[in-house]
Scaffold this motif. Structure first.
Motif, PDB file in Angstrom:
ATOM      1  N   MET A  68       0.785  -1.225   0.000  1.00  0.00           N
ATOM      2  CA  MET A  68       0.000   0.000   0.000  1.00  0.00           C
ATOM      3  C   MET A  68       0.826   1.288   0.000  1.00  0.00           C
ATOM      4  O   MET A  68       0.267   2.381   0.010  1.00  0.00           O
ATOM      5  N   HIS A  69       2.171   1.139   0.000  1.00  0.00           N
ATOM      6  CA  HIS A  69       2.984   2.360  -0.064  1.00  0.00           C
ATOM      7  C   HIS A  69       4.404   2.052  -0.511  1.00  0.00           C
ATOM      8  O   HIS A  69       5.142   1.355   0.198  1.00  0.00           O
ATOM      9  N   MET A  70       4.780   2.566  -1.647  1.00  0.00           N
ATOM     10  CA  MET A  70       6.154   2.400  -2.107  1.00  0.00           C
ATOM     11  C   MET A  70       6.527   3.515  -3.084  1.00  0.00           C
ATOM     12  O   MET A  70       5.668   4.086  -3.754  1.00  0.00           O
ATOM     13  N   HIS A  71       7.840   3.799  -3.143  1.00  0.00           N
ATOM     14  CA  HIS A  71       8.362   4.814  -4.062  1.00  0.00           C
ATOM     15  C   HIS A  71       9.201   4.091  -5.102  1.00  0.00           C
ATOM     16  O   HIS A  71      10.358   3.732  -4.835  1.00  0.00           O
ATOM     17  N   ALA A  72       8.667   3.926  -6.305  1.00  0.00           N
ATOM     18  CA  ALA A  72       9.393   3.193  -7.348  1.00  0.00           C
ATOM     19  C   ALA A  72      10.761   3.808  -7.668  1.00  0.00           C
ATOM     20  O   ALA A  72      11.741   3.077  -7.838  1.00  0.00           O
ATOM     21  N   SER A 227      -0.839   9.760   0.109  1.00  0.00           N
ATOM     22  CA  SER A 227       0.208  10.661   0.584  1.00  0.00           C
ATOM     23  C   SER A 227       0.775  10.125   1.898  1.00  0.00           C
ATOM     24  O   SER A 227       0.557   8.957   2.242  1.00  0.00           O
ATOM     25  N   HIS A 228       1.523  10.989   2.604  1.00  0.00           N
ATOM     26  CA  HIS A 228       2.125  10.622   3.891  1.00  0.00           C
ATOM     27  C   HIS A 228       1.392  11.342   5.020  1.00  0.00           C
ATOM     28  O   HIS A 228       0.924  12.463   4.845  1.00  0.00           O
ATOM     29  N   LEU A 229       1.362  10.691   6.189  1.00  0.00           N
ATOM     30  CA  LEU A 229       0.647  11.272   7.322  1.00  0.00           C
ATOM     31  C   LEU A 229       1.375  10.981   8.634  1.00  0.00           C
ATOM     32  O   LEU A 229       1.655   9.815   8.956  1.00  0.00           O
ATOM     33  N   ALA A 268       0.240   6.923   4.209  1.00  0.00           N
ATOM     34  CA  ALA A 268       1.330   6.112   4.745  1.00  0.00           C
ATOM     35  C   ALA A 268       1.729   6.545   6.150  1.00  0.00           C
ATOM     36  O   ALA A 268       1.759   7.745   6.446  1.00  0.00           O
ATOM     37  N   HIS A 269       1.978   5.559   6.990  1.00  0.00           N
ATOM     38  CA  HIS A 269       2.607   5.704   8.304  1.00  0.00           C
ATOM     39  C   HIS A 269       1.632   5.958   9.456  1.00  0.00           C
ATOM     40  O   HIS A 269       1.250   5.057  10.159  1.00  0.00           O
ATOM     41  N   CYS A 270       1.296   7.216   9.708  1.00  0.00           N
ATOM     42  CA  CYS A 270       0.445   7.562  10.850  1.00  0.00           C
ATOM     43  C   CYS A 270       1.028   6.973  12.149  1.00  0.00           C
ATOM     44  O   CYS A 270       0.333   6.299  12.904  1.00  0.00           O
ATOM     45  N   SER A 319       5.670  -1.412   2.034  1.00  0.00           N
ATOM     46  CA  SER A 319       7.117  -1.539   2.207  1.00  0.00           C
ATOM     47  C   SER A 319       7.731  -0.156   2.415  1.00  0.00           C
ATOM     48  O   SER A 319       8.713  -0.015   3.127  1.00  0.00           O
ATOM     49  N   ASP A 320       7.133   0.881   1.798  1.00  0.00           N
ATOM     50  CA  ASP A 320       7.749   2.207   1.743  1.00  0.00           C
ATOM     51  C   ASP A 320       9.148   2.130   1.147  1.00  0.00           C
ATOM     52  O   ASP A 320      10.039   2.853   1.576  1.00  0.00           O
ATOM     53  N   MET A 321       9.343   1.256   0.183  1.00  0.00           N
ATOM     54  CA  MET A 321      10.593   1.288  -0.586  1.00  0.00           C
ATOM     55  C   MET A 321      10.914   2.728  -0.909  1.00  0.00           C
ATOM     56  O   MET A 321      10.050   3.418  -1.435  1.00  0.00           O
TER      57      MET A 321
HETATM   58 FE    FE Z   1       7.016   7.115   1.683  1.00  0.00          FE
END
Ligand code: FE
Length: 441
Positions: A68-72, A227-229, A268-270, A319-321
């Motif tokens: 549900m969250h990654m940066h290619a 987005s990020h939170l 992402a995150h929280c 993963s938040d790669m």
């Molecule tokens: Fe991220």
């Protein structure tokens, strides 16, 4: 009777219809009809006689997983800089921003995105929510490559019109114009099951004017938002200074229509939600992408996942790669369990000695990686009838010992120790995207 869109996988099936535990089916048939789960059978009924059977007897078949969250773009520098303190933004300055600026060059993008997509193809991941960069052509290339490999994914052209570096910064007009053009380019299903998702990087890199425009675009084009939170305490404080009238970080998005209902949203995150943020997450039905390895690498903390689940907040795993160093969601499941134990040990142990009630179980963490994140696509991540047919076949022969193990034990060991080499085949929306059939009947 010829049933062209119908086939079955034979093997040992494991899934989590609820978070309470696994459902196992030893030596069973998982039937696919028109890209969806038709049913699970111990023996094929008469009406399905003659359908094609892919025989994976002895192997374990699980639902496809959703990252549900990654940066290619960050895959290119994975495994580096993760021991820096991100508070000082060194990671952004040395790695993330300079590298992402290189995606202005489509050739650079093609070479790194090809590697990213090829490697992702070998994992248990079937669905994903992915950040690209601010560059429209490179983002469209990423979508094309993912579509070619059969992924069902959301990809975002990132928006940044402040607090970035030259080369990775748009004017407000540019960021909105390019986003609109990109949404137009994605029309008519150009990238198959890979679809656009509005992606402001996070509040500090987007002006109010651009957030307002993005909220309007999300509504006009009916696209979701990512987005990020509340990842870092210093970031939460920065957002508070930028939006002093907002009740919480999430409210700074919500004011612009970028935080949930009616727009599907994953954040992402929280890691550091306030009470107001918790209430807003519930009210707006926002999904949280829990990224335990990234949170550990960057020392941000542990998101209160158990509390979120108790409150009915939707949670998936990410993963938040390249905040993480691996694409593996098997590893993310392990990390989520371990992180929950550390949270209990360090902050809650004194209040409640009940270890089990406070930490994520294997079934809960598996659920988050499959059906939890899969909910972003509606019915995905489970073998229940009517769910999208995503399945991963895992061969645990190389992991076995000489003792007879239960299916639960085999699956537990797969989650804790398996890697890409154990993945035999993968199906997304009923289409085989990895591995050759062993036998057709
Ligand atoms: Fe991220």
């Amino acid at each position: 009777m010829l049933q062209e869109n119908v086939f079955a996988l034979r093997g040992t099936l494991a899934h989590t219809p609820t978070m309470d535990g696994f459902a196992f089916y030893e030596d069973a048939y998982l039937v696919c009809a028109s890209g969806e789960i038709e049913g699970i059978y111990q023996s094929l009924p008469e009406r399905l006689a003659g359908v094609s059977v892919l025989d994976y007897s002895g192997k374990i078949i699980v639902p496809g997983m959703a990252d549900m969250h990654m940066h290619a773009p960050q895959y290119a520098f994975r495994g580096m800089g993760v021991n820096m303190e991100r508070e000082g933004s060194d990671w952004f300055k040395l790695y993330a921003f300079p590298d992402e600026s290189r995606y202005a060059d489509p050739e650079y993008a093609r070479s790194t995105y090809t590697r990213f997509v090829e490697d992702l193809s070998k994992t248990t991941t079937t669905r994903a929510c992915i950040f690209g960069t601010i560059h429209r052509p490179s983002t469209e290339l990423l979508m094309e490559l993912l579509a070619e490999r059969g992924f069902d994914a959301y990809v975002g052209k990132v928006n940044m019109d402040r607090n970035s570096i030259p080369g990775l910064l748009e004017t407000t007009q540019e960021t909105l114009d390019e986003t609109r053009q990109w949404l137009e380019d994605c029309g008519d299903g150009r990238f198959g099951s890979v679809k656009p998702i509005i992606t402001p990087r996070y509040i500090p890199t987007s002006t109010d004017e651009s957030l307002d425009g993005l909220g309007r675009l999300a509504a006009q084009y009916h696209v979701p938002v990512q987005s990020h939170l509340s990842e870092l305490l210093s970031e939460v404080e920065w957002v508070r200074r930028l939006h002093p009238n907002a009740s919480c970080y999430g409210d700074a998005y919500d004011r612009f229509g970028l935080f949930g209902d009616p727009v599907p949203t994953v954040m992402a995150h929280c890691v550091h939600p306030t009470g107001a943020e918790f209430a807003l997450l519930q009210r707006r039905n926002v999904m949280i992408a829990h990224c335990p390895q990234s949170n550990t690498n960057l020392g941000t903390g542990v998101a209160p996942v158990q509390k979120m689940l108790d409150a009915g907040i939707r949670v998936g795993l990410g993963s938040d790669m390249a905040g993480s160093n691996t694409l593996s969601l098997l590893r993310a499941i392990t990390d989520a369990i371990q992180a929950s134990k550390m949270k209990w040990a360090l902050t809650e142990q004194g209040d409640d000695p009940s270890f089990q009630r406070k930490c994520l179980t294997l079934a809960q963490a598996f659920y988050l990686a499959t059906k939890g994140g899969g909910a972003f696509w509606g019915k995905a991540g489970s073998f229940e009838k009517g769910y999208l047919f995503d399945a991963v076949v895992i061969d645990d022969t190389s992991l076995r010992d000489l003792n007879r193990r239960t299916t639960y034990e085999r699956l537990e060991r797969i989650i804790m120790t398996a890697d890409d080499r154990n993945i035999t085949a993968k199906f997304i929306n009923g289409r085989q995207v990895l591995g050759a059939p062993e036998q057709e009947g």
